[in-house]
Every structure is written in C-alpha cells, then in structure tokens.
Design an enzyme around this catalytic site. Structure first.
Site, PDB file in Angstrom:
ATOM      1  N   SER A 132       0.803  -1.223   0.000  1.00  0.00           N
ATOM      2  CA  SER A 132       0.000   0.000   0.000  1.00  0.00           C
ATOM      3  C   SER A 132       0.841   1.281   0.000  1.00  0.00           C
ATOM      4  O   SER A 132       1.635   1.494  -0.910  1.00  0.00           O
ATOM      5  CB  SER A 132      -0.921  -0.074   1.219  1.00  0.00           C
ATOM      6  OG  SER A 132      -1.798   0.986   1.271  1.00  0.00           O
ATOM      7  N   GLU A 158     -12.645   6.036   6.800  1.00  0.00           N
ATOM      8  CA  GLU A 158     -11.643   6.403   7.780  1.00  0.00           C
ATOM      9  C   GLU A 158     -11.111   7.775   7.360  1.00  0.00           C
ATOM     10  O   GLU A 158     -11.071   8.087   6.162  1.00  0.00           O
ATOM     11  CB  GLU A 158     -10.503   5.385   7.805  1.00  0.00           C
ATOM     12  CG  GLU A 158     -10.936   4.053   8.390  1.00  0.00           C
ATOM     13  CD  GLU A 158      -9.760   3.120   8.672  1.00  0.00           C
ATOM     14  OE1 GLU A 158      -9.565   2.764   9.835  1.00  0.00           O
ATOM     15  OE2 GLU A 158      -9.040   2.751   7.725  1.00  0.00           O
ATOM     16  N   ALA A 159     -10.677   8.545   8.370  1.00  0.00           N
ATOM     17  CA  ALA A 159     -10.165   9.878   8.061  1.00  0.00           C
ATOM     18  C   ALA A 159      -9.012   9.789   7.064  1.00  0.00           C
ATOM     19  O   ALA A 159      -8.803  10.682   6.249  1.00  0.00           O
ATOM     20  CB  ALA A 159      -9.711  10.570   9.339  1.00  0.00           C
ATOM     21  N   ASN A 160      -8.278   8.663   7.056  1.00  0.00           N
ATOM     22  CA  ASN A 160      -7.131   8.502   6.168  1.00  0.00           C
ATOM     23  C   ASN A 160      -7.522   8.286   4.693  1.00  0.00           C
ATOM     24  O   ASN A 160      -6.649   8.105   3.855  1.00  0.00           O
ATOM     25  CB  ASN A 160      -6.239   7.360   6.656  1.00  0.00           C
ATOM     26  CG  ASN A 160      -6.890   5.991   6.577  1.00  0.00           C
ATOM     27  OD1 ASN A 160      -7.834   5.788   5.829  1.00  0.00           O
ATOM     28  ND2 ASN A 160      -6.389   5.036   7.345  1.00  0.00           N
ATOM     29  N   ALA A 178      -3.242   1.088  20.908  1.00  0.00           N
ATOM     30  CA  ALA A 178      -2.040   0.443  20.392  1.00  0.00           C
ATOM     31  C   ALA A 178      -2.188   0.335  18.882  1.00  0.00           C
ATOM     32  O   ALA A 178      -3.241  -0.074  18.385  1.00  0.00           O
ATOM     33  CB  ALA A 178      -1.889  -0.937  21.013  1.00  0.00           C
TER      34      ALA A 178
HETATM   35  C1  16G Z   1      -4.509  -0.798   8.336  1.00  0.00           C
HETATM   36  C2  16G Z   1      -5.973  -0.761   8.019  1.00  0.00           C
HETATM   37  C3  16G Z   1      -6.468   0.659   7.987  1.00  0.00           C
HETATM   38  C4  16G Z   1      -6.165   1.357   9.287  1.00  0.00           C
HETATM   39  C5  16G Z   1      -4.686   1.228   9.623  1.00  0.00           C
HETATM   40  C6  16G Z   1      -4.440   1.716  11.039  1.00  0.00           C
HETATM   41  C7  16G Z   1      -7.171  -2.302   6.567  1.00  0.00           C
HETATM   42  C8  16G Z   1      -7.280  -2.894   5.215  1.00  0.00           C
HETATM   43  N1  16G Z   1      -6.228  -1.391   6.725  1.00  0.00           N
HETATM   44  O1  16G Z   1      -3.750  -0.216   7.322  1.00  0.00           O
HETATM   45  O2  16G Z   1      -7.849   0.619   7.780  1.00  0.00           O
HETATM   46  O3  16G Z   1      -6.507   2.709   9.234  1.00  0.00           O
HETATM   47  O4  16G Z   1      -4.301  -0.126   9.566  1.00  0.00           O
HETATM   48  O5  16G Z   1      -3.102   1.565  11.362  1.00  0.00           O
HETATM   49  O6  16G Z   1      -7.914  -2.645   7.467  1.00  0.00           O
HETATM   50  P1  16G Z   1      -2.626   1.609  12.868  1.00  0.00           P
HETATM   51  O7  16G Z   1      -3.269   0.458  13.597  1.00  0.00           O
HETATM   52  O8  16G Z   1      -1.151   1.518  12.806  1.00  0.00           O
HETATM   53  O9  16G Z   1      -3.087   2.910  13.433  1.00  0.00           O
HETATM   54 MG    MG Z   2      -3.767   1.195   0.459  1.00  0.00          MG
END
Ligand code: 16G
Ligand code: MG
Length: 541
Positions: free
Chosen positions: A65, A370-372, A493
């Site tokens: 990604s 998601e905000a992202n 976490a």
């Molecule tokens: C992953 C998730 C994404 C989430 C991110 C949070 C999928 C396909 N992707 O990339 O949705 O925003 O994790 O990352 O579910 P974090 O747990 O490091 O904050």
């Molecule tokens: Mg992606």
C-alpha cells in the site's frame, strides 16, 4: 500424507528466513520485501485451503500500500470481497510461524479444524502492485497454490479494489458485475458519464482535476479510466511511475504532511486527487483564491457523500435507513455536522476496514470512511431492489441513486471510484472545492506516537475511545481533557507499528498540541514508555 511436496518445496525454494514471530494484522503481513518469500509461499498454500473451505475463489493481493517501495505485503480476500475471516487470520499466523519441517502437519491441522475436504478443487485469484519485488513474490504465492493442488488465476498488476471486485463478481456468478478488468472500468465509467449527461460544468463546478498517481498502480488504473470517461472529466496526470513509489506524494503523504503532493505543479483553483500505492485510499488537495492550502480527507468525503445520498433518498420517498460509520479518528466537527446539520445517524467503529465494513452492514445504505481516506458505501439487497424498482418507474432521484450505486465499488474502498463519486456530488451541487470545504471547519487535531516496552498493555473499549488498561490511565486522560473546553483525546495500540498512538482535539492548535503532549506523557509514565520523556515534552515547542 495429504500434502506430499509442501515441505520439500519450502526447503528447496522458500525456506523460512525470519525467526521472530510475525502476525497477520489489519493489513495482512507487511515488512521489508526481502523477508517475504516464505510468507507468500505459505499464503499460497493457505489460500488454497480457504478456497476448498468456502467452495469459492479466494484473492491474494501482493502490496504494501502506502509503505516505502522497499516494503511489500500480502492480504487474502474472502469470497464476497471482504477481508479474511478472523479465524483464518489466526490460521495464517500459525502457518507462517511454523518451521519448514512441519508445514504439512500444520496444514493438515488447519484442514481438520475447519473440516475441509482437501481433495476438492480450489481457485486462487492473484494480483500485485507495481513494486519491483511484487513479481518475485507473485511467483512464490503461485508456487504455494500449485503445491497445495489449487488453480491460479493471475490478474497481473492491478489495484487492491479491483481484486476485491473481481473476486466478488467471480463468486456471485457476475451478479455484481462482469468479473474482468474491462467489466470494472465499464460499469463505473458508464454510470459516471451518464450522470453528467446534461453537461460537465455546473455552477462553480469545473470538470477538471490534477491526478497524483503516487507512482504506483493507481496511475495505471487512471490511464484506463481516462479512455473510458473521455471528456466528462478533464484529468492531468502526474506521478505516473516516473518517480519513486509513495515518495513525497500520494494519499498518505498528503494526509500525514497536510501538504500539496510533490511531482504535481501547484495550481490554485484546481482540485488535486492523490491515491495511495494500491489505490484504495484517496485525498483531495486544493489551493484557494487566497493561496491557502486545503486538505479534504476521508471525513470531508464521507460527509459530502452521505449528505448527498440523504438528499436523494428523501427526494425519492424511499424509506431506507442511511447511516455513516466513522472511527474515533474522525474529526469531531465532521461528526457534529453530519449528525446535527444533516440528521444522518453516525456509528463509531474500531480502526480497520473490516470493523467499519461490518458496522456499515446494519444500515440499508451504509457509508463508511476512515479519516485517512479509505472508505466506500454499501447497499443492502433490499435497498438495491427498492432503488432499482423506483428507478425503473422513472423516479428521478432513484435514477440518480441507481447511477451512483454503479459508480461505487461496494466491495472495498476504491480511490478512483470514490473520486468519481465525489466529482459527481460536486457536479450535482455546482460546488467548488472551497464550497465543499466550507460545509464545516475541522477542529485542530494532533497525532503522536509513544514507544513502550509492550504495546499490548494498552487495551480499549467503546470503539477505542476508552482505555481499559493500564488501570488508571483513562482517569488521567479524563482529567487532562477536562482542562480544555471541548477537548477530546484517546490512545490505542497501533495494529501496524510497534507503538501507541495518541490523538487529541481542542478548539485551538496550541491547546491541541498541549493536550496531545500531556496525554503522551501519561502513556509514557503509566504504560512503560521506553522513549525520551523530555523529547515528548518538547515536541511542539
Ligand atoms: C490498516 C488498516 C487501515 C487502518 C490502519 C491503522 C485495513 C485494510 N487497513 O492499514 O484501515 O486505518 O491499519 O493503522 O484494514 P494503525 O493500527 O497503525 O493505526
Ligand atoms: Mg492502500
């Protein structure tokens, strides 16, 4: 033995090269590409079993990604285009951590647990992004599938949302759409072009964008779309693969840096669309007439599209339940706007697409973002039937809803399909990006990372908004938040990095930074921080 060659092939071609335990997380397996050969081989084996288990085709997507180009990763796609079922995430973790010698035994155990007839036919659909390592990893996955007796359908280089679409369409016999790339492009672009048949300009809306392909597969997909949408949207494309993947550009760069993407000439007044390295996330950038930079993120997109769907729905007279699913990261101003101004109900889900997806299923029309910038809209079967029937009967709002349904890739967040939907809404409203941005003003917010000895000591409830352990940490957070009028903060976490994340919001940036730092220090003090406390304290000084 049921899996005769599995161990030999592993030892000869894809020996286990990593000793540390690795886990199938929200993003599947992801790491430096050099450490993934054996993982891909094993995921090929597992996908074959999962296909036998479900009696349907399973997807294997090779991508990391938005990560740097040296990384790679793998995610499995379940039969209806969803993320892999939770029980199989556990199987994936078990299989990947097993020694080479016992792979056949572990596979047999998984087969026994799930009650799988391993003689059955299996079909695995494989796709990959443009990373240089992806082809080699594809070979490892294919070897895995074939060694376990499965059949491979290799889609080559494709975006994550296209593999979700093709898996879905293949398994439902073409009901959702034709299970080919051409079918995908046609379905979405035809609906898009039709919805602006009266003319591409409208009010302050101009059919022109700059497109930041992040030097990845999204750039290739966009070239295909351009051929299909013709003059309906004028696109100037950048970061088409001539630079480094995700480097200083793309959706993640724009979101985290809140900056115009590199490689795209700055132009005031024209919307710039950035996608990420596998094209399942999207961000808009805009420089307004006064030269101010605006970033329009997943929250802005969610509120724009949910508001439009709400309007079409009430105009159509159809009695369907519309709702928006966000995470705790959604800006408080977006939640207030959509609930209070537009009257759309909002649910909060845990971070990670599968949680949002699941929550969205409780609505007839469930928007999740998601905000992202990862998100889509899902329609229940009842909603689809009702909308199509009303459209047949020439209910004009239902006709529009029906068109919108075809633009959207329901199977997963899809950057380009989301972009075409946003463009459709802006066109319908006659809005410029500034009009869109003015709907509500984001509260200042800040994210921080805290390193701790063991991030699993942080557990949360209430969609990650309340911290349960370490005991007492939430009380501290509450006290800190109460020191600010309209402040908000939470900690969780990370699922993808070995850190604890802190989020804070308050009426001014100064207060927000102060609150974030205070909460980060509380995490450091009460959850076994290993970093430099003074560095946290002086973060924004
Ligand atoms: C992953 C998730 C994404 C989430 C991110 C949070 C999928 C396909 N992707 O990339 O949705 O925003 O994790 O990352 O579910 P974090 O747990 O490091 O904050
Ligand atoms: Mg992606």
């Amino acid at each position: 033995m049921t899996f005769p060659k599995v161990v030999t092939v592993a030892k000869e071609q894809y020996p286990k090269s990593v000793k540390k335990e690795i886990k199938y997380g929200t993003a599947g397996f992801r790491s430096n590409a050099a450490e993934l050969d054996f993982v891909l081989y094993r995921m090929g084996l597992l996908a074959t079993l999962r296909s036998q288990d479900t009696g349907a085709a399973i997807g294997v997507m090779i991508t990391a990604s938005h990560n740097p180009v040296a990384d790679n990763g793998v995610k499995l796609v379940d039969p209806a285009g969803e993320m892999l079922a939770a029980a199989w995430e556990v199987h994936a973790t078990t299989l990947v951590n097993a020694p080479d010698d016992s792979l056949d035994v572990v596979l047999q155990e998984i087969a026994n647990k799930a009650g799988i007839d391993v003689g059955k036919k299996a079909m695995v659909i494989v796709g990959r992004d443009t990373r240089p390592s992806s082809e080699h990893l594809r070979n490892a996955a294919v070897t895995g599938v074939e060694t376990a007796g499965g059949q491979v359908w290799d889609l080559g280089i494709i975006t994550t949302p296209v593999i979700h679409y093709i898996v879905t369409c293949h398994n439902d016999g073409g009901k959702y759409g034709e299970p080919t790339m051409e079918g995908y492009y046609q379905k979405i672009s035809k609906a898009f072009v039709k919805l602006r048949a009266d003319g591409a300009s409208n009010g302050k809306y101009e059919p022109e964008i700059l497109f930041d392909g992040a030097n990845g597969v999204g750039a290739l997909a966009m070239e295909e779309f351009v051929g299909h949408i013709g003059k309906a949207l004028n696109t100037t494309r950048y970061n088409k693969g001539d630079g480094i993947l995700n480097h200083m550009c793309g959706a993640d760069f724009v979101k985290t840096q809140q900056r115009w993407p590199g490689g795209v000439p700055e132009q005031a007044g024209i919307r710039c669309v950035s996608v990420d390295g596998d094209a399942d996330r999207i961000m808009y950038s805009f420089i307004d007439a006064s030269g101010k930079y605006l970033m329009l993120d997943g929250d802005k997109i969610a509120t724009l599209v949910a508001g439009y769907l709400q309007e079409l729905l009430s105009a159509s007279g159809l009695k369907l339940k519309l709702g928006l699913v966000q995470t705790a990261y959604a800006n408080g101003a977006s939640t207030e706007y959509i609930q209070k101004k537009l009257g759309v109900p909002v649910s909060c889900a845990k971070t990670g697409v599968k949680h949002l997806h699941h929550e969205a299923q409780q609505y007839d029309i469930g928007v999740y973002f998601e905000a992202n910038g990862h998100g889509t809209v899902m329609f229940s079967q009842a909603a689809k039937d009702a909308i199509r029937a009303a459209a047949q009967a020439k209910n004009s709002s239902a006709e529009k809803l029906s068109g919108v349904m075809d633009i959207i890739n329901e199977t997963v967040g899809d950057a380009i399909s989301d972009m075409l939907f946003v463009e459709t809404v802006l066109h319908a409203r006659g809005w410029s990006a500034a009009d869109w941005n003015n709907a509500y003003t984001d509260l200042p917010n800040r994210q921080m990372k805290v390193t701790v000895a063991d991030r699993s000591v942080i557990t949360t409830t209430d969609a990650e908004r309340v911290c349960v352990t370490p005991v007492g940490l939430q009380d501290t957070i509450n006290k800190l938040v109460s020191g600010f009028s309209k402040g908000r903060a939470f900690v969780r976490a990370s699922g993808t990095e070995d850190i604890v994340r802190v989020y804070a919001e308050a009426p001014t940036q100064e207060e927000t930074d102060k609150l974030a730092v205070q909460v980060a220090c509380a995490v450091h003090d009460q959850a076994g921080g290993t970093g430099d406390r003074n560095a946290i304290l002086s973060s924004f000084a």
